[in-house]
Design a protein around this motif. Structure first.
Motif, PDB file in Angstrom:
ATOM      1  N   LEU A   2      14.482 -32.471 -29.715  1.00 19.89           N
ATOM      2  CA  LEU A   2      13.292 -32.733 -30.531  1.00 19.89           C
ATOM      3  C   LEU A   2      13.620 -33.730 -31.636  1.00 19.89           C
ATOM      4  O   LEU A   2      14.363 -33.413 -32.567  1.00 19.89           O
ATOM      5  N   PRO A   3      13.080 -34.944 -31.576  1.00 18.13           N
ATOM      6  CA  PRO A   3      13.328 -35.943 -32.620  1.00 18.13           C
ATOM      7  C   PRO A   3      12.858 -35.445 -33.986  1.00 18.13           C
ATOM      8  O   PRO A   3      11.751 -34.903 -34.128  1.00 18.13           O
TER       9      PRO A   3
ATOM     10  N   VAL B 292       8.487 -30.548 -25.258  1.00 17.92           N
ATOM     11  CA  VAL B 292       7.381 -31.289 -24.648  1.00 17.92           C
ATOM     12  C   VAL B 292       6.425 -31.699 -25.758  1.00 17.92           C
ATOM     13  O   VAL B 292       6.052 -30.873 -26.603  1.00 17.92           O
ATOM     14  N   ASP B 293       6.023 -32.967 -25.766  1.00 21.15           N
ATOM     15  CA  ASP B 293       5.122 -33.409 -26.834  1.00 21.15           C
ATOM     16  C   ASP B 293       3.694 -32.963 -26.548  1.00 21.15           C
ATOM     17  O   ASP B 293       3.397 -32.376 -25.496  1.00 21.15           O
ATOM     18  N   ALA B 294       2.811 -33.253 -27.477  1.00 22.99           N
ATOM     19  CA  ALA B 294       1.425 -32.787 -27.367  1.00 22.99           C
ATOM     20  C   ALA B 294       0.692 -33.402 -26.187  1.00 22.99           C
ATOM     21  O   ALA B 294      -0.331 -32.874 -25.739  1.00 22.99           O
TER      22      ALA B 294
ATOM     23  N   ARG C  41       4.524 -34.803 -22.302  1.00 23.89           N
ATOM     24  CA  ARG C  41       5.704 -35.568 -21.885  1.00 23.89           C
ATOM     25  C   ARG C  41       6.974 -34.878 -22.370  1.00 23.89           C
ATOM     26  O   ARG C  41       7.018 -34.369 -23.497  1.00 23.89           O
ATOM     27  N   ILE C  42       7.987 -34.900 -21.542  1.00 22.94           N
ATOM     28  CA  ILE C  42       9.265 -34.277 -21.892  1.00 22.94           C
ATOM     29  C   ILE C  42       9.995 -35.128 -22.924  1.00 22.94           C
ATOM     30  O   ILE C  42      10.206 -36.331 -22.729  1.00 22.94           O
ATOM     31  N   LEU C  43      10.373 -34.494 -24.010  1.00 25.71           N
ATOM     32  CA  LEU C  43      11.150 -35.165 -25.051  1.00 25.71           C
ATOM     33  C   LEU C  43      12.645 -34.981 -24.826  1.00 25.71           C
ATOM     34  O   LEU C  43      13.447 -35.842 -25.210  1.00 25.71           O
ATOM     35  N   GLY C  44      13.013 -33.866 -24.236  1.00 25.32           N
ATOM     36  CA  GLY C  44      14.427 -33.623 -23.973  1.00 25.32           C
ATOM     37  C   GLY C  44      14.642 -32.276 -23.326  1.00 25.32           C
ATOM     38  O   GLY C  44      13.833 -31.353 -23.495  1.00 25.32           O
TER      39      GLY C  44
ATOM     40  N   VAL D 270      17.712 -37.473 -17.417  1.00 25.64           N
ATOM     41  CA  VAL D 270      16.801 -38.149 -16.494  1.00 25.64           C
ATOM     42  C   VAL D 270      15.364 -37.635 -16.627  1.00 25.64           C
ATOM     43  O   VAL D 270      14.407 -38.303 -16.230  1.00 25.64           O
ATOM     44  N   PHE D 271      15.197 -36.462 -17.229  1.00 27.84           N
ATOM     45  CA  PHE D 271      13.857 -35.879 -17.377  1.00 27.84           C
ATOM     46  C   PHE D 271      13.086 -36.452 -18.569  1.00 27.84           C
ATOM     47  O   PHE D 271      11.866 -36.278 -18.649  1.00 27.84           O
TER      48      PHE D 271
END
Length: 229
Positions: free
Chosen positions: A81-82, A138-140, A143-146, A172-173
């Motif tokens: 998570l950034p 996962v962002d809102a 999309r997978i963040l990590g 890769v995800f």
């Protein structure tokens, strides 16, 4: 008549005690009973003392262990998570969501100025050596963040490439979602999907891919509820 002649040694010998004078087996057991009871009592006291020491040690270290576990989870969370996406403490703000397929899932929300930007949660599936515990963000927009592996018992040197410290395979995800990746592609290449497997260790990456897909589907099913929370 024949007379028996006794030698001087025989005449002076002390006659043996009669058999009736020896203690019986029951009498011997009675003599040992106090000693056995003492040993049992001593053993019981020692066990009680050891148990007390363990309880005290656990009580003294429980807080430290909990803090260390929290620090470990926070370290992994920062990998997926950034920091630019949140100004809250996702771990402290965690809540549980009941899912029809996965059961109860603990969710850690990332918020920026009160707005939900992403969610972090854990999942697992059985690999070759046992459960593979994963954390993903996962962002809102779904999309997978990590994705990172928290714990596993896969074969060292063969299947441990799922660890970020061993290879970049797990990265890769990043950026993938249900919108930009067809459902039938969420498999390893051996099964007709798009993700690489490891030579001689297909079961491990297969389990990881399955957990990632389940995580995306979980987020999609509860997107509105997560925003409301």
């Amino acid at each position: 008549m024949n007379q028996t002649t006794m030698t001087p040694a025989e005449e002076t010998a002390v006659p043996a005690e009669p058999l009736a004078g020896k203690p019986s087996l029951l009498e011997r057991l009675e003599r040992w009973r106090p000693l056995v009871a003492y040993q049992g009592l001593s053993l019981g006291l020692i066990c009680a003392l050891v148990a007390l020491i363990l309880l005290v040690a656990n009580a003294l270290t429980q807080g430290t262990i909990a803090e260390q576990q929290m620090a470990d989870r926070l370290a992994v969370l920062r990998q997926v998570l950034p920091e630019a996406l949140y100004d809250n403490n996702p771990l402290a703000d965690g809540f549980k969501v009941q899912d029809a397929e996965l059961g109860e899932i603990e969710v850690f929300p990332a918020r920026l100025q009160g707005k939900l930007t992403a969610v972090v949660f854990q999942g697992s599936n059985i690999g070759y050596g046992g459960p593979i515990e994963q954390m993903m963000a996962v962002d809102a927009q779904g999309r997978i963040l990590g994705v990172r592996v928290l714990a596993h018992k896969e074969t060292p040197g063969l299947a441990d490439k799922i660890e970020a410290s061993r290879s970049d395979w797990i990265k890769v995800f990043d950026g993938l979602s249900l919108d930009n990746t067809a459902l039938d592609k969420w498999k390893v290449k051996k099964d007709g999907g798009q993700f690489d497997q490891f030579a001689g260790a297909t079961i491990t990456p297969r389990a990881v891919v399955k957990t990632v897909l389940q995580g995306l589907q979980f987020q999609a099913r509860h997107a509105e509820q997560l925003k409301a929370e």
